[in-house]
Motif scaffolding. Structure first.
Motif, short mmCIF file in Angstrom:
data_model
loop_
_atom_site.label_atom_id
_atom_site.label_comp_id
_atom_site.label_asym_id
_atom_site.label_seq_id
_atom_site.Cartn_x
_atom_site.Cartn_y
_atom_site.Cartn_z
N GLU A 149 0.82 -1.22 0.00
CA GLU A 149 0.00 0.00 0.00
C GLU A 149 0.86 1.27 0.00
O GLU A 149 0.59 2.21 -0.75
N THR A 150 1.87 1.29 0.86
CA THR A 150 2.71 2.48 0.97
C THR A 150 3.44 2.75 -0.33
O THR A 150 3.50 3.90 -0.80
N GLY A 190 1.09 4.09 -3.03
CA GLY A 190 0.80 5.51 -2.85
C GLY A 190 1.97 6.39 -3.23
O GLY A 190 1.79 7.46 -3.83
N PRO A 230 -3.76 8.65 -2.58
CA PRO A 230 -4.05 7.99 -1.30
C PRO A 230 -4.37 6.50 -1.52
O PRO A 230 -4.90 6.12 -2.57
N THR A 231 -4.07 5.68 -0.53
CA THR A 231 -4.31 4.24 -0.64
C THR A 231 -4.88 3.68 0.66
O THR A 231 -4.54 2.59 1.09
N GLU A 232 -5.74 4.45 1.31
CA GLU A 232 -6.31 4.00 2.58
C GLU A 232 -7.42 2.98 2.37
O GLU A 232 -7.45 1.95 3.03
N SER A 233 -8.33 3.25 1.46
CA SER A 233 -9.46 2.35 1.22
C SER A 233 -9.20 1.52 -0.03
O SER A 233 -8.31 1.82 -0.83
N GLU A 272 -9.58 3.60 -3.13
CA GLU A 272 -8.40 4.42 -3.42
C GLU A 272 -7.27 3.57 -3.99
O GLU A 272 -6.56 3.99 -4.92
N LYS A 323 -5.15 -6.95 5.36
CA LYS A 323 -6.35 -6.82 4.52
C LYS A 323 -6.29 -7.72 3.29
O LYS A 323 -7.21 -7.73 2.49
#
Length: 361
Positions: free
Chosen positions: A205-206, A209, A215-218, A221, A278
């Motif tokens: 995810e990091t 992004g 953003p890559t929170e959800s 995204e 996740k």
């Protein structure tokens, strides 16, 4: 590739060292790779013992590091021909890895990574590249590129210079060999001359992004950021003595055998996103994403190497002809087993352990 580990214990601390040198390796199709120190017996995930017909080799071009583990109460903020080299090469040879592309650089030190580990298994890593970043030739030897051309799949990562990865990826594309690029390593943007020859980009995810500036929170995204990776493209490519062309889906160039056609993607055709607890998702350009829930472990000891294990396991399943969904599940099981063992290399499971876990689900 990071992970050949020995352990030195004192009364108060436990330091895990794994060694780094500059090399190109081929994994041969055997049940598992193992190597020993005087205290340990380690195994690495690899091919099945008796595939029929045997799959082509999986070629890894990357780094192997000497990790120093420091166990702490909390993680600090982000911070931007030696004995270790001998240790890693000896261990690889004993494990059955072919080191046809090994280069020993007497003038450079073996790289290190300092791993700071929390009690819940989360980690932060400071990477000192050493020979992995400073000692590659500007033009790779022909025999190395020939080895790449014979592979079933090629694994790359960014702990070595991008110009090395770009040459390897272009050689693989010319030979019709799929390229998987783990996005871990350098923080800078992916150069077009590398990205345009990558078939599967594998960020967490990091990293996703950071590469896209999104953003890559959800999951929504993350999906939009993956779409951005599909669209990343340069306006032209320069093939040196070949032909320089503007951005089209096909490039043709002349060689001694006539006209050679090379298909060029607009960016990474597949994005393999590693999302920690996740799960994971494979984003295929023009299709709905394939999601894989995490196979959760009751105990998380050390997450170091879990992403490497996931990407490698996915590649192993892919080169053996498994479907994308099967590859994701196999990789999730391997990562689940990885986080239950301390250390980047000893934690990589063998095939039997992964299949046993899958069969118990």
């Amino acid at each position: 590739m990071r992970s050949l580990t020995t352990t030195l214990s004192t009364q108060h601390h436990c330091f895990h060292y794994h060694t780094q040198t500059t090399f190109l390796t081929t994994l041969i199709p055997i049940q598992s790779l193992s190597f020993r120190t005087h205290n340990h017996n380690f195994r690495l995930l690899c091919f099945s013992s008796d595939p029929s017909p045997p799959p082509p080799p999986l070629v890894v071009v990357g780094s192997a590091n000497a990790d120093i583990y420091v166990e702490i109460e909390r993680l600090p903020r982000e911070v931007g021909d030696d004995a270790y080299g001998s240790l890693v090469t000896d261990a690889l040879r004993r494990g059955g890895v072919l080191l046809d592309g090994l280069t020993v650089v007497p003038s450079a030190t073996t790289g290190h990574a300092v791993v700071m580990l929390e009690s819940n298994g989360q980690n932060s890593i400071i990477y000192i590249g050493g020979a992995n970043l400073s000692s590659w030739p500007r033009i790779l030897p022909r025999q190395h590129l020939d080895l790449v051309a014979q592979a079933g799949i090629v694994l790359l990562q960014r702990e070595i210079p991008d110009f090395v990865n770009a040459q390897v990826a272009q050689a693989a594309r010319s030979a019709g060999v799929p390229v998987v690029l783990d996005a871990g390593g350098m923080d800078g943007p992916l150069p077009p001359e590398l990205l345009n020859f990558v078939d599967i980009l594998s960020p967490n995810e990091t990293e996703l992004g950071r590469l896209t500036g999104m953003p890559t929170e959800s999951f929504e995204e993350i999906s939009r950021a993956a779409l951005k990776c599909h669209e990343l493209v340069s306006s032209s490519w320069d093939f040196g003595d070949q032909i320089r062309l503007k951005c089209f889906c096909v490039i043709c160039y002349l060689n001694a055998r006539g006209i050679h056609l090379v298909w060029i993607s607009k960016g990474a055709k597949l994005v393999l996103a590693k999302l920690g607890h996740k799960g994971s998702a494979l984003f295929v350009e023009g299709r709905n994403p394939i999601q894989q829930p995490a196979i959760l472990s009751k105990t998380v000891i050390d997450t170091t190497g879990a992403g490497d294990t996931f990407t490698s396991a996915f590649a192993v399943a892919l080169v053996e002809g498994k479907s994308h969904r099967e590859c994701l599940r196999f990789a999730a099981a391997a990562a689940c087993l990885c986080v239950q063992v301390k250390g980047a290399s000893p934690s990589m499971p063998d095939r039997i352990s992964v299949l046993d876990l899958l069969n118990s689900q």
